[in-house]
Design an enzyme around this catalytic site. Sequence first.
Site, PDB file in Angstrom:
ATOM      1  N   LYS A 218      -6.930  34.730 -42.749  1.00 48.06           N
ATOM      2  CA  LYS A 218      -7.926  35.677 -43.048  1.00 48.06           C
ATOM      3  C   LYS A 218      -9.286  34.781 -43.505  1.00 48.06           C
ATOM      4  O   LYS A 218     -10.513  35.065 -42.973  1.00 48.06           O
ATOM      5  CB  LYS A 218      -7.570  36.784 -44.173  1.00 48.06           C
ATOM      6  CG  LYS A 218      -8.660  37.468 -44.600  1.00 48.06           C
ATOM      7  CD  LYS A 218      -9.242  38.521 -43.605  1.00 48.06           C
ATOM      8  CE  LYS A 218     -10.706  39.171 -44.046  1.00 48.06           C
ATOM      9  NZ  LYS A 218     -11.325  40.091 -43.165  1.00 48.06           N
ATOM     10  N   ARG A 258     -17.540  25.637 -22.997  1.00 47.79           N
ATOM     11  CA  ARG A 258     -16.811  25.313 -24.432  1.00 47.79           C
ATOM     12  C   ARG A 258     -17.838  25.576 -25.832  1.00 47.79           C
ATOM     13  O   ARG A 258     -17.491  25.122 -26.694  1.00 47.79           O
ATOM     14  CB  ARG A 258     -16.022  24.208 -24.272  1.00 47.79           C
ATOM     15  CG  ARG A 258     -14.731  24.656 -23.438  1.00 47.79           C
ATOM     16  CD  ARG A 258     -13.805  23.106 -23.386  1.00 47.79           C
ATOM     17  NE  ARG A 258     -14.707  22.123 -22.494  1.00 47.79           N
ATOM     18  CZ  ARG A 258     -14.717  22.180 -21.241  1.00 47.79           C
ATOM     19  NH1 ARG A 258     -14.322  23.100 -20.368  1.00 47.79           N
ATOM     20  NH2 ARG A 258     -15.537  21.280 -20.596  1.00 47.79           N
ATOM     21  N   CYS A 272     -17.966  39.729 -47.335  1.00 52.54           N
ATOM     22  CA  CYS A 272     -17.040  38.865 -46.851  1.00 52.54           C
ATOM     23  C   CYS A 272     -17.368  37.277 -46.549  1.00 52.54           C
ATOM     24  O   CYS A 272     -16.879  36.455 -47.263  1.00 52.54           O
ATOM     25  CB  CYS A 272     -16.254  39.273 -45.637  1.00 52.54           C
ATOM     26  SG  CYS A 272     -15.585  40.904 -46.017  1.00 52.54           S
TER      27      CYS A 272
HETATM   28  N1  SAJ Z   1     -24.997  36.261 -39.309  1.00 57.78           N
HETATM   29  C1  SAJ Z   1     -25.823  35.334 -38.755  1.00 57.78           C
HETATM   30  N2  SAJ Z   1     -25.774  34.630 -37.491  1.00 57.78           N
HETATM   31  C2  SAJ Z   1     -24.726  35.123 -36.557  1.00 57.78           C
HETATM   32  C3  SAJ Z   1     -23.883  35.974 -37.172  1.00 57.78           C
HETATM   33  C4  SAJ Z   1     -23.932  36.564 -38.264  1.00 57.78           C
HETATM   34  O1  SAJ Z   1     -26.932  34.911 -39.454  1.00 57.78           O
HETATM   35  O2  SAJ Z   1     -24.492  34.375 -35.550  1.00 57.78           O
HETATM   36  C5  SAJ Z   1     -25.028  36.827 -40.319  1.00 57.78           C
HETATM   37  C6  SAJ Z   1     -25.405  38.309 -40.388  1.00 57.78           C
HETATM   38  O3  SAJ Z   1     -26.880  38.560 -40.016  1.00 57.78           O
HETATM   39  C7  SAJ Z   1     -24.781  38.788 -41.663  1.00 57.78           C
HETATM   40  C8  SAJ Z   1     -23.768  38.074 -41.836  1.00 57.78           C
HETATM   41  O4  SAJ Z   1     -24.138  36.892 -41.192  1.00 57.78           O
HETATM   42  O5  SAJ Z   1     -25.669  38.711 -42.689  1.00 57.78           O
HETATM   43  C9  SAJ Z   1     -22.196  38.343 -41.676  1.00 57.78           C
HETATM   44  O6  SAJ Z   1     -22.248  39.181 -40.590  1.00 57.78           O
HETATM   45  P1  SAJ Z   1     -21.104  39.654 -39.630  1.00 57.78           P
HETATM   46  O7  SAJ Z   1     -21.376  40.450 -38.777  1.00 57.78           O
HETATM   47  O8  SAJ Z   1     -20.736  38.329 -38.906  1.00 57.78           O
HETATM   48  O9  SAJ Z   1     -19.834  39.728 -40.467  1.00 57.78           O
HETATM   49  P2  SAJ Z   1     -19.214  40.970 -41.390  1.00 57.78           P
HETATM   50  O10 SAJ Z   1     -19.171  40.569 -42.912  1.00 57.78           O
HETATM   51  O11 SAJ Z   1     -19.819  42.049 -41.272  1.00 57.78           O
HETATM   52  O12 SAJ Z   1     -17.695  40.956 -41.025  1.00 57.78           O
HETATM   53  C10 SAJ Z   1     -16.951  39.699 -40.880  1.00 57.78           C
HETATM   54  C11 SAJ Z   1     -16.217  39.712 -39.600  1.00 57.78           C
HETATM   55  N3  SAJ Z   1     -15.479  38.513 -39.632  1.00 57.78           N
HETATM   56  C12 SAJ Z   1     -15.608  37.818 -38.606  1.00 57.78           C
HETATM   57  O13 SAJ Z   1     -16.323  38.004 -37.411  1.00 57.78           O
HETATM   58  C13 SAJ Z   1     -14.854  36.385 -38.544  1.00 57.78           C
HETATM   59  C14 SAJ Z   1     -15.215  40.992 -39.828  1.00 57.78           C
HETATM   60  O14 SAJ Z   1     -14.400  40.701 -38.395  1.00 57.78           O
HETATM   61  C15 SAJ Z   1     -14.304  40.786 -40.949  1.00 57.78           C
HETATM   62  O15 SAJ Z   1     -13.528  42.019 -41.069  1.00 57.78           O
HETATM   63  C16 SAJ Z   1     -15.097  40.953 -42.084  1.00 57.78           C
HETATM   64  O16 SAJ Z   1     -16.190  39.956 -42.252  1.00 57.78           O
HETATM   65  C17 SAJ Z   1     -14.269  41.077 -43.473  1.00 57.78           C
HETATM   66  O17 SAJ Z   1     -14.051  42.001 -43.762  1.00 57.78           O
HETATM   67  O18 SAJ Z   1     -13.798  39.745 -43.673  1.00 57.78           O
END
Ligand code: SAJ
Length: 439
Positions: A218, A258, A272
């Site tokens: 996780k 890739r 998270c």
């Molecule tokens: N973000 C970026 N660039 C990106 C992707 C995201 O700057 O390319 C930023 C977003 O704007 C945001 C943050 O990252 O501020 C997080 O957003 P997110 O959509 O990536 O993640 P969360 O926190 O909504 O959900 C994540 C997910 N984990 C992964 O994708 C590995 C989700 O599947 C998990 O369940 C969740 O964390 C958790 O509870 O752990």
Amino acid sequence: MCRSEGLTGKREDTAMKTVCVLGLGYIGLPTSLMFATAGHLVRGVDINPDVISLLGKGSVHFEEPGLGLLLREVLATRTLSLHPAPVTSDVFIICVPTPLGNEKRANLDHVRAASRSIIPFLQPGNLIILESTVPPRTCIDVLKPILEESGLEIGKDLFLAFCPERVIPNKILVEIVENDRICGGFDEKSLEMATGLYRSFVRGEIHGTDCTTAEMVKLMENTFRDVNIALANEFALICEKLKINAWEAIRLANKHPRVSIHAPGPGVGGHCIPVVPWFIVEKDMEGTPLIQRARAINDDMPAHVARVVGNFLDLSMKPVVTVLGVAFKPNTDDASMSPATRLIELLGQSGAVVKAHDPIVKSFHVPLLSIEEALVGSECIVLVTDHDEFKEMDVAAVARAVKKKLVIDTRNALDHERLRASGFVVHVLGVPGKDGMPF
Ligand code: SAJ
């Protein structure tokens, strides 16, 4: 026995269980609803009486598509009941928050309290499942000794598993069913019991392992994302200096079969991703330089955006700066650990009068204004959250409302041509100053 069709559409005969879910938040509530829909008798427990009372009336305390409807269904069929404290059950599922505590270590107070609260209700044969994200070895080093205070032994009288969630806000009810799941058992029997239970609604594959591996998996998932976002952010900063367009470079690099570079942005928010990497770091400070560096890069992005604003405006002259969006991700009402918080703080410290608007977020630590109020007298608009609503803004009306036509787009989300056609100077994060402004 019960037949579960419900949302999963899957007909599977599984023994009906009484399932006590501790913590009815973003994960505990949807989890309760899914188990209830699958035919189990769910006892939802929350220590917050307001949450119990609201849910009892069929209303939910956070926005998530489909959640309210499903809640009302399972309340009507009485497969979900709500309680202020645990109830004797076959299974206990702990879904409580694990925030970042002092010295960036996981604060396990809620996990400890929830585990202690079930001790009087434990009976031989019970299965205890932890869903909260925790540092590796928490099941073994923290949960097991607490649960064994009951006089029952894990692996003999009680069964223990770690089954983390993987859902994304706004798609929780879809992903909770569709996504593959990791399930870590204390022993074979624990794994078998936990896997069997989740099969009653999970359509994705359930991959079995031990508790500590599942805990680490996780953390690795979210740390992977954090480190990759940091890389994208570092690329964006380099591209600004090299006077090339980072978004175009990333788009082209991603044509490689890739390569999948993430998107740069104003920083990383949410419950998270900004938190979880620290749960690995606390286990080995010396051995995690990359993870720590990634955290620092992402944490510094709001400061970078504030510096960019400062390149365009003399902040000591107290210009009005409008922050559009305080949610940590688009089209959600969730502003937890949003980069907007730090950005607003930094701009304010430099002298700017910051006005914030978010069409979806309801409560935030600074007042959220209507779009009209937020634009009055504005000398700079900073787009922080790429809500769809902002992409559809009436550019001509915005141009009339502001004092100075300047937009800083940290998500590369707006229609720059339309903005420029209305006289705006547009700066995009990761893109050299097209409008002649230096960095
Ligand atoms: N973000 C970026 N660039 C990106 C992707 C995201 O700057 O390319 C930023 C977003 O704007 C945001 C943050 O990252 O501020 C997080 O957003 P997110 O959509 O990536 O993640 P969360 O926190 O909504 O959900 C994540 C997910 N984990 C992964 O994708 C590995 C989700 O599947 C998990 O369940 C969740 O964390 C958790 O509870 O752990």
